[in-house]
Design an enzyme around this catalytic site. Structure first.
Site, PDB file in Angstrom:
ATOM      1  N   ARG A 132     -14.892  -6.463   0.124  1.00 57.17           N
ATOM      2  CA  ARG A 132     -14.176  -5.982   1.324  1.00 57.17           C
ATOM      3  C   ARG A 132     -13.465  -4.650   1.044  1.00 57.17           C
ATOM      4  NH1 ARG A 132      -8.663  -4.479   2.716  1.00 57.17           N
ATOM      5  NH2 ARG A 132      -8.390  -4.915   4.906  1.00 57.17           N
ATOM      6  N   VAL A 133     -13.586  -3.722   1.957  1.00 58.24           N
ATOM      7  CA  VAL A 133     -12.868  -2.449   1.877  1.00 58.24           C
ATOM      8  C   VAL A 133     -12.079  -2.271   3.172  1.00 58.24           C
ATOM      9  CG1 VAL A 133     -13.080   0.054   1.661  1.00 58.24           C
ATOM     10  CG2 VAL A 133     -14.648  -1.434   0.399  1.00 58.24           C
ATOM     11  N   GLY A 175      -6.094  -3.541   7.760  1.00 60.36           N
ATOM     12  CA  GLY A 175      -7.052  -2.434   7.727  1.00 60.36           C
ATOM     13  C   GLY A 175      -8.174  -2.502   8.745  1.00 60.36           C
ATOM     14  N   THR A 220      -0.870   2.157   6.998  1.00 63.72           N
ATOM     15  CA  THR A 220      -0.804   0.911   6.239  1.00 63.72           C
ATOM     16  C   THR A 220      -0.754  -0.255   7.210  1.00 63.72           C
ATOM     17  OG1 THR A 220       0.476  -0.410   4.676  1.00 63.72           O
ATOM     18  CG2 THR A 220       1.724   1.141   6.025  1.00 63.72           C
ATOM     19  N   GLY A 221      -1.420  -1.334   6.853  1.00 66.17           N
ATOM     20  CA  GLY A 221      -1.419  -2.496   7.733  1.00 66.17           C
ATOM     21  C   GLY A 221      -2.748  -3.218   7.655  1.00 66.17           C
ATOM     22  N   THR A 241       0.866  -1.187   0.000  1.00 69.55           N
ATOM     23  CA  THR A 241       0.000   0.000   0.000  1.00 69.55           C
ATOM     24  C   THR A 241       0.898   1.232   0.000  1.00 69.55           C
ATOM     25  OG1 THR A 241      -1.787  -1.092   1.162  1.00 69.55           O
ATOM     26  CG2 THR A 241      -1.619   1.293   1.478  1.00 69.55           C
TER      27      THR A 241
HETATM   28  N1  ASP Z   1      -4.406  -1.173   4.922  1.00 69.41           N
HETATM   29  C1  ASP Z   1      -4.616  -1.858   3.685  1.00 69.41           C
HETATM   30  C2  ASP Z   1      -5.957  -2.547   3.729  1.00 69.41           C
HETATM   31  O1  ASP Z   1      -6.303  -3.119   4.756  1.00 69.41           O
HETATM   32  C3  ASP Z   1      -3.576  -2.876   3.369  1.00 69.41           C
HETATM   33  C4  ASP Z   1      -2.142  -2.453   3.666  1.00 69.41           C
HETATM   34  O2  ASP Z   1      -1.901  -1.344   4.048  1.00 69.41           O
HETATM   35  O3  ASP Z   1      -1.237  -3.304   3.506  1.00 69.41           O
HETATM   36  O4  ASP Z   1      -6.632  -2.567   2.739  1.00 69.41           O
END
Ligand code: ASP
Length: 341
Positions: A233-234, A259, A256-257, A205
């Site tokens: 999914r969002v 979500g 990021t991570g 991301t």
């Molecule tokens: N945060 C993003 C999501 O959950 C994925 C990511 O940041 O790696 O869609």
């Protein structure tokens, strides 16, 4: 001539510009990354910083800089945004993005778009050219076409590496394998090398926060979400206050991570609230949310942040986060692993 000098002095910038960006957090470790891959990531991050810095240096807005830098990473197949995005369980690239202008709290976001080359630009168009904050799916792509943004065939976002990564995951989990997407190039005879560490499929991301010479902050985030996602999914990236937030009254954040955790904690707004109401430094606030609140929920990830007075921060509880920062007159700092500053 004198008049010009006076005018220039009167308009002298009150702020030094600055940028922080991320390219995803997760299992990024020195021991599993080959030197070429590492160099490629560092070069891509530097290129994106440069795109944003150029705009800020000539007095452009933080919103312009965020959009430009994120466009660079959306076009870069190394990252899980735009071209190079992860696939859904049924073999599609569904893209999410958000942008927010800290000077007026205007925001735009899109989710599950499939035909817009630069989702970050679509998020910006939602902010500036529609009365709404968030559009999803086919309607968002229709709006995108109606405002003249570049439309592409969904196969534009296809990369072999992400496709193989999807198949590997679905096989491992015993789930059905979707057909190879229409328009994708034929499958190569040679297997495609895993580009980096195990777990890399979750990574990439992209996000950026910027401060411009007028003292305005902005934030943006763009992603393909999580690999093998289903049911529309969002994640947090396009949710204002969760993965993306900006206010001149506090700070700008891109996260990021995993979500779902970031949504439940409204991470981006939480960092800004700690700055605004508790008087924490930006780094204290970022660490409080990532290392205490997120970690307590067993969530993984990281964030980048910036304040109108020029504080820059990043924080992550994963083994690494692709990241870079640059302040006017300073030196570019690029990091991947947790043992880097
Ligand atoms: N945060 C993003 C999501 O959950 C994925 C990511 O940041 O790696 O869609």
């Amino acid at each position: 001539m004198v008049t010009l000098g006076v005018t220039a002095a009167a308009q002298a910038p009150a702020h030094h510009w600055a940028i922080v960006l991320h390219g995803g957090a997760g299992v990024i470790e020195r021991r599993t990354m080959d030197p070429k891959t590492e160099a490629d990531y560092r070069a891509s991050l530097a290129q994106a910083v440069e795109a944003g810095a150029k705009i800020l240096d000539r007095g452009g807005s933080s919103v312009d800089a965020v959009e430009a830098a994120i466009q660079v990473l959306e076009d870069d197949p190394l990252f899980n945004a735009g071209r190079g995005a992860v696939f859904t369980a049924d073999g599609k690239n569904e893209l999410d993005a958000a942008i927010m202008d800290g000077s007026n709290l205007k925001a735009g976001a899109v989710a599950d778009v499939t035909r817009t080359r630069h989702p970050i630009s679509l998020a910006r168009a939602v902010m500036e050219k529609s009365p709404h904050v968030m559009l999803v799916g086919a309607g968002a792509d229709d709006f995108s076409a109606s405002v003249g943004l570049e439309q592409v065939d969904p196969s534009f976002f296809f990369t072999e590496r992400r496709w193989q990564s999807l198949i590997k995951q679905l096989k491992k989990e015993g789930r059905p394998i979707p057909p190879r997407p229409a328009g994708a190039p034929p499958q190569p005879l040679e297997p495609v090398a895993e580009i980096d560490a195990p777990g890399a499929h979750e990574l990439g991301t992209v996000g950026m926060v910027a401060l411009d010479r007028r003292g305005n902050v902005a934030a943006g985030t763009s992603t393909g979400g999580t690999q093998a996602k289903q049911w529309g999914r969002v994640g947090d990236s396009p949710i204002i206050g969760a993965g993306t937030y900006a206010s001149n009254a506090s700070c700008a954040v891109s996260a990021t991570g995993a979500g779902e955790y970031f949504i439940r904690l409204t991470v981006a707004r939480e960092v800004c609230a700690l700055v605004q109401y508790k008087g924490m430094t930006l780094q204290q606030a970022a660490d409080q949310v990532i290392h205490k609140e997120l970690t307590a929920l067993h969530g993984d990830g990281g964030l980048i942040a910036i304040t109108p007075d020029g504080q820059l921060a990043w924080s992550f509880n994963t083994p690494g986060m692709y990241r870079a920062r640059l302040a006017e007159g300073g030196k570019l700092q690029v990091g991947l692993f947790s043992d880097e500053p």
